[in-house]
Design a protein around this motif. Structure first.
Motif, PDB file in Angstrom:
ATOM      1  N   UNK A  39      56.751 -20.540  32.163  1.00 26.57           N
ATOM      2  CA  UNK A  39      56.241 -21.449  33.419  1.00 26.57           C
ATOM      3  C   UNK A  39      56.392 -22.976  32.627  1.00 26.57           C
ATOM      4  N   UNK A  40      56.715 -23.219  31.283  1.00 28.71           N
ATOM      5  CA  UNK A  40      56.815 -24.357  30.721  1.00 28.71           C
ATOM      6  C   UNK A  40      55.672 -25.142  30.013  1.00 28.71           C
ATOM      7  N   UNK A  41      54.439 -24.324  30.222  1.00 36.49           N
ATOM      8  CA  UNK A  41      53.492 -24.607  29.326  1.00 36.49           C
ATOM      9  C   UNK A  41      53.464 -24.192  27.757  1.00 36.49           C
ATOM     10  N   UNK A  42      52.578 -25.175  27.017  1.00 35.54           N
ATOM     11  CA  UNK A  42      52.721 -24.408  25.544  1.00 35.54           C
ATOM     12  C   UNK A  42      52.323 -23.134  25.418  1.00 35.54           C
ATOM     13  N   UNK A  43      52.963 -22.464  24.461  1.00 40.55           N
ATOM     14  CA  UNK A  43      52.511 -21.118  24.267  1.00 40.55           C
ATOM     15  C   UNK A  43      51.402 -20.838  23.593  1.00 40.55           C
ATOM     16  N   UNK A  44      50.752 -19.830  23.936  1.00 41.63           N
ATOM     17  CA  UNK A  44      49.474 -19.444  23.463  1.00 41.63           C
ATOM     18  C   UNK A  44      49.527 -19.465  21.885  1.00 41.63           C
ATOM     19  N   UNK A  45      48.378 -19.536  21.193  1.00 40.34           N
ATOM     20  CA  UNK A  45      48.284 -19.438  19.611  1.00 40.34           C
ATOM     21  C   UNK A  45      47.967 -20.463  19.030  1.00 40.34           C
ATOM     22  N   UNK A  46      47.783 -20.761  17.707  1.00 41.83           N
ATOM     23  CA  UNK A  46      47.214 -22.036  17.024  1.00 41.83           C
ATOM     24  C   UNK A  46      48.164 -23.093  17.526  1.00 41.83           C
ATOM     25  N   UNK A  47      47.213 -24.184  17.558  1.00 42.24           N
ATOM     26  CA  UNK A  47      47.816 -25.398  17.760  1.00 42.24           C
ATOM     27  C   UNK A  47      48.564 -25.842  16.680  1.00 42.24           C
TER      28      UNK A  47
ATOM     29  N   UNK B 212      65.578 -39.726  30.947  1.00 44.58           N
ATOM     30  CA  UNK B 212      64.372 -40.410  30.468  1.00 44.58           C
ATOM     31  C   UNK B 212      63.921 -41.192  31.795  1.00 44.58           C
ATOM     32  N   UNK B 213      64.572 -41.395  32.820  1.00 47.70           N
ATOM     33  CA  UNK B 213      64.169 -41.929  34.013  1.00 47.70           C
ATOM     34  C   UNK B 213      63.256 -41.052  34.673  1.00 47.70           C
ATOM     35  N   UNK B 214      63.647 -39.797  34.652  1.00 47.05           N
ATOM     36  CA  UNK B 214      62.879 -38.611  35.579  1.00 47.05           C
ATOM     37  C   UNK B 214      61.959 -37.721  34.685  1.00 47.05           C
ATOM     38  N   UNK B 215      61.779 -37.833  33.416  1.00 48.73           N
ATOM     39  CA  UNK B 215      60.936 -36.990  32.976  1.00 48.73           C
ATOM     40  C   UNK B 215      59.453 -37.130  33.055  1.00 48.73           C
ATOM     41  N   UNK B 216      58.807 -36.061  33.005  1.00 47.06           N
ATOM     42  CA  UNK B 216      57.294 -36.076  33.329  1.00 47.06           C
ATOM     43  C   UNK B 216      56.690 -36.706  32.212  1.00 47.06           C
ATOM     44  N   UNK B 217      55.876 -37.668  32.556  1.00 45.39           N
ATOM     45  CA  UNK B 217      55.055 -38.532  31.587  1.00 45.39           C
ATOM     46  C   UNK B 217      53.915 -37.762  30.939  1.00 45.39           C
ATOM     47  N   UNK B 218      53.473 -36.587  31.522  1.00 47.76           N
ATOM     48  CA  UNK B 218      52.614 -36.069  31.162  1.00 47.76           C
ATOM     49  C   UNK B 218      52.912 -34.497  31.018  1.00 47.76           C
ATOM     50  N   UNK B 219      52.400 -33.531  29.898  1.00 47.46           N
ATOM     51  CA  UNK B 219      52.498 -32.436  29.780  1.00 47.46           C
ATOM     52  C   UNK B 219      51.982 -31.433  31.272  1.00 47.46           C
ATOM     53  N   UNK B 220      52.846 -30.615  31.607  1.00 50.78           N
ATOM     54  CA  UNK B 220      52.605 -29.907  32.746  1.00 50.78           C
ATOM     55  C   UNK B 220      53.797 -29.006  32.920  1.00 50.78           C
ATOM     56  N   UNK B 221      53.442 -28.351  34.183  1.00 50.63           N
ATOM     57  CA  UNK B 221      54.308 -27.454  34.436  1.00 50.63           C
ATOM     58  C   UNK B 221      55.914 -27.989  34.771  1.00 50.63           C
ATOM     59  N   UNK B 222      57.002 -27.305  34.516  1.00 46.40           N
ATOM     60  CA  UNK B 222      58.334 -27.626  35.197  1.00 46.40           C
ATOM     61  C   UNK B 222      58.578 -27.688  36.500  1.00 46.40           C
TER      62      UNK B 222
END
Length: 251
Positions: free
Chosen positions: A22-30, A164-174
């Motif tokens: 889904x594009x979110x960070x994988x589970x596990x240790x930060x 760069x012009x279209x990249x999401x500014x914050x972490x989130x889904x694809x």
């Protein structure tokens, strides 16, 4: 975790150690690129990451005195668009649908994703570059081949500028990638390359990667590098020991 289990784990993550399907960070240790969760500590954060600290074929490396060799040409057949783009908390990544391939000798790999590091992770004779793009490919066997493209500041690159012009500014889904993003635009005119056996450059640092670092860098606008740096000013693992590995260079 042995090599076979690492390969199975990677396959389950769609070859992306940074994110789930889904594009979110994988589970596990930060983990991060600085502080108590930085590269020097990755191997201690999770048992699955032990290769980060005890592995003998870790990446990236400083490429020094490569050996000229008769290497097979890189036969790239990529689509002219990406499927989705995601800010996964560690980098900006583009994901690709079925159909884009790399053929290396008798092995065909599918292009799975592209992501970026600032500054470049690989060094050439002690020199790094403004950024580096990693095109991650996977074979049916689970084997990985990553094409690394070094990025120097200079003339604007239309593909990187659009990213760069279209990249999401914050972490989130694809989200759906802009149709104008053509991955072929991030390749230099010539596909000469350095080849060596190494690892993922992020946890779990699995030593399952055939590295293919292109010897000619591309140029990108300094303003676009600065735009990426607003989100990720530094997301590169330091160079690791070569441990007497040979680096081959195509002639």
């Amino acid at each position: 975790m042995d090599r076979r289990n690492l390969l199975k784990a990677l396959a389950g993550l769609a070859v992306c150690p940074l994110c789930s399907a889904t594009g979110f960070a994988a589970e596990g240790a930060h983990w991060s690129y600085e502080g108590d969760a930085g590269p020097a500590k990755w191997g201690d954060l999770d048992a699955a990451n032990k290769a980060c600290s005890i592995g003998s074929q870790q990446s990236p490396i400083d490429i020094i005195a490569p050996v000229k060799s008769q290497l097979p040409p890189l036969k790239l057949s990529w689509a002219k668009t990406a499927d989705s783009i995601v800010n996964n908390g560690h980098t900006i990544q583009l994901n690709f649908s079925e159909g884009s391939t790399l053929k290396l000798g008798d092995t065909t790999y599918k292009l799975v994703q592209l992501h970026f590091h600032r500054p470049s992770e690989h060094l050439i004779g002690g020199m790094n570059f403004a950024m580096e793009a990693h095109f991650v490919h996977r074979a049916e066997s689970g084997a990985l081949a990553v094409v690394g493209v070094l990025m120097a500041e200079g003339k604007a690159n239309a593909t990187f500028g659009k990213i760069v012009a279209t990249m999401p500014a914050k972490e989130g889904p694809a989200v759906k990638a802009d149709a104008a993003i053509n991955p072929n635009g991030l390749l230099p005119a010539k596909l000469g390359y350095y080849r060596y056996s190494g690892s993922l450059t992020t946890p779990p640092c699995a030593e399952v990667v055939e590295w293919l670092v292109l010897s000619d860098p591309i140029q990108v606008a300094a303003s676009d590098v600065a735009g990426f740096a607003k989100l990720y000013p530094m997301n590169a693992r330091p160079a690791q020991k070569s441990n007497r590995r040979y680096v081959l260079q195509s002639s």
